[in-house]
Design a protein around this motif. Structure first.
Motif, PDB file in Angstrom:
ATOM      1  N   PHE A 197       0.829  -1.193   0.000  1.00 54.27           N
ATOM      2  CA  PHE A 197       0.000   0.000   0.000  1.00 54.27           C
ATOM      3  C   PHE A 197       0.870   1.253   0.000  1.00 54.27           C
ATOM      4  O   PHE A 197       2.032   1.212   0.423  1.00 54.27           O
ATOM      5  N   PRO A 198       0.317   2.389  -0.451  1.00 47.79           N
ATOM      6  CA  PRO A 198       1.099   3.630  -0.486  1.00 47.79           C
ATOM      7  C   PRO A 198       1.309   4.222   0.898  1.00 47.79           C
ATOM      8  O   PRO A 198       0.619   3.843   1.855  1.00 47.79           O
ATOM      9  N   TYR A 199       2.250   5.137   0.985  1.00 45.42           N
ATOM     10  CA  TYR A 199       2.424   5.921   2.214  1.00 45.42           C
ATOM     11  C   TYR A 199       1.106   6.629   2.514  1.00 45.42           C
ATOM     12  O   TYR A 199       0.472   7.208   1.628  1.00 45.42           O
ATOM     13  N   VAL A 200       0.666   6.595   3.768  1.00 43.39           N
ATOM     14  CA  VAL A 200      -0.681   7.067   4.106  1.00 43.39           C
ATOM     15  C   VAL A 200      -0.702   8.569   4.363  1.00 43.39           C
ATOM     16  O   VAL A 200       0.016   9.085   5.227  1.00 43.39           O
ATOM     17  N   ARG A 201      -1.542   9.252   3.605  1.00 44.64           N
ATOM     18  CA  ARG A 201      -1.870  10.661   3.838  1.00 44.64           C
ATOM     19  C   ARG A 201      -3.365  10.733   4.134  1.00 44.64           C
ATOM     20  O   ARG A 201      -4.159  10.035   3.503  1.00 44.64           O
ATOM     21  N   GLU A 202      -3.740  11.592   5.063  1.00 42.34           N
ATOM     22  CA  GLU A 202      -5.129  11.610   5.519  1.00 42.34           C
ATOM     23  C   GLU A 202      -6.117  11.809   4.376  1.00 42.34           C
ATOM     24  O   GLU A 202      -7.165  11.157   4.324  1.00 42.34           O
ATOM     25  N   GLU A 203      -5.778  12.699   3.457  1.00 43.31           N
ATOM     26  CA  GLU A 203      -6.715  13.001   2.369  1.00 43.31           C
ATOM     27  C   GLU A 203      -6.848  11.849   1.377  1.00 43.31           C
ATOM     28  O   GLU A 203      -7.735  11.856   0.523  1.00 43.31           O
ATOM     29  N   GLU A 204      -5.979  10.843   1.495  1.00 44.22           N
ATOM     30  CA  GLU A 204      -6.020   9.724   0.558  1.00 44.22           C
ATOM     31  C   GLU A 204      -6.606   8.460   1.184  1.00 44.22           C
ATOM     32  O   GLU A 204      -6.615   7.401   0.560  1.00 44.22           O
ATOM     33  N   ILE A 205      -7.107   8.572   2.409  1.00 40.13           N
ATOM     34  CA  ILE A 205      -7.699   7.392   3.046  1.00 40.13           C
ATOM     35  C   ILE A 205      -8.993   7.004   2.328  1.00 40.13           C
ATOM     36  O   ILE A 205      -9.869   7.849   2.117  1.00 40.13           O
ATOM     37  N   PRO A 206      -9.134   5.747   1.913  1.00 40.59           N
ATOM     38  CA  PRO A 206     -10.354   5.326   1.211  1.00 40.59           C
ATOM     39  C   PRO A 206     -11.583   5.412   2.107  1.00 40.59           C
ATOM     40  O   PRO A 206     -11.469   5.467   3.340  1.00 40.59           O
TER      41      PRO A 206
END
Length: 209
Positions: A197-206
């Motif tokens: 999975f990609p590095y987690v950024r809040e705006e990209e959370i599914p």
């Protein structure tokens, strides 16, 4: 099963040992190689190697309490400062497991378990030749833990690993190198890559359902 602390403490010794040792799940299987000042080699299996930081690159592992007659790994590290961490792969699981035996002081597990050693680029401590991932380490500090164990911290001085096992992001594919893990004291598991999975950024959370 539902056990309170007092019930856990009353469990039969071997049963409790196996249960508590398996609670943390699958852990990495590594062989730690050392050499004494007088040239005697030692190698032993550990399941407690952990990442501490990338810059500077540091790893640590947990050493059991040192008895009045300590085993060779830790005294060798204190004497010379150098040791190696070698990933265990499927091809030599059994040999690696039996390095946990308490041999006579100075007797080499490399010789007894027929594990081939190699010395690379003048590094003091021996590497396990068949290991797909070899790490040369230098001891930095040992921190006493409340249970009498030691948290042994070292700096990464050398890496030897196959180019094809590293992706373009620098990630090591443990499935490619047939890496294995340990649960408890004596049960081994193969590793299969399930997802990345990609590095987690809040705006990209599914939007999970």
């Amino acid at each position: 099963m539902h056990l309170q602390k007092d019930e856990i403490e009353k469990l039969e010794r071997t049963y409790k040992l196996n249960l508590i040792n398996s609670l943390s799940g699958v852990k990495p299987a590594n062989l730690i190689g050392t050499k004494s000042k007088d040239g005697k080699d030692n190698v032993a299996i550990f399941s407690s190697v952990v990442h501490l930081g990338s810059s500077p690159a540091q790893l640590a592992f947990i050493m059991r309490p040192q008895s009045e007659i300590p085993r060779d790994t830790y005294p060798n590290i204190l004497e010379t400062e150098f040791y190696t961490i070698n990933h265990v792969s499927e091809s030599f699981i059994e040999k690696a497991h039996y390095t946990s035996a308490k041999l006579k002081k100075g007797e080499s597990e490399f010789d007894r378990m027929k594990l081939e050693k190699e010395f690379i680029a003048g590094f003091h401590a021996p590497f396990v030749k068949d290991s797909p991932v070899k790490i040369g380490m230098k001891h930095l500090e040992s921190i006493p833990l409340p249970n009498g164990c030691l948290f042994v911290i070292g700096s990464v001085e050398m890496l030897v690993l196959p180019d094809e096992a590293i992706n373009n992001l620098g990630q090591l594919d443990l499935q490619h190198s047939s890496g294995i893990g340990i649960s408890g004291l004596n049960t081994y598991y193969g590793l299969t890559r399930l997802a990345s999975f990609p590095y987690v950024r809040e705006e990209e959370i599914p939007d999970f359902e």
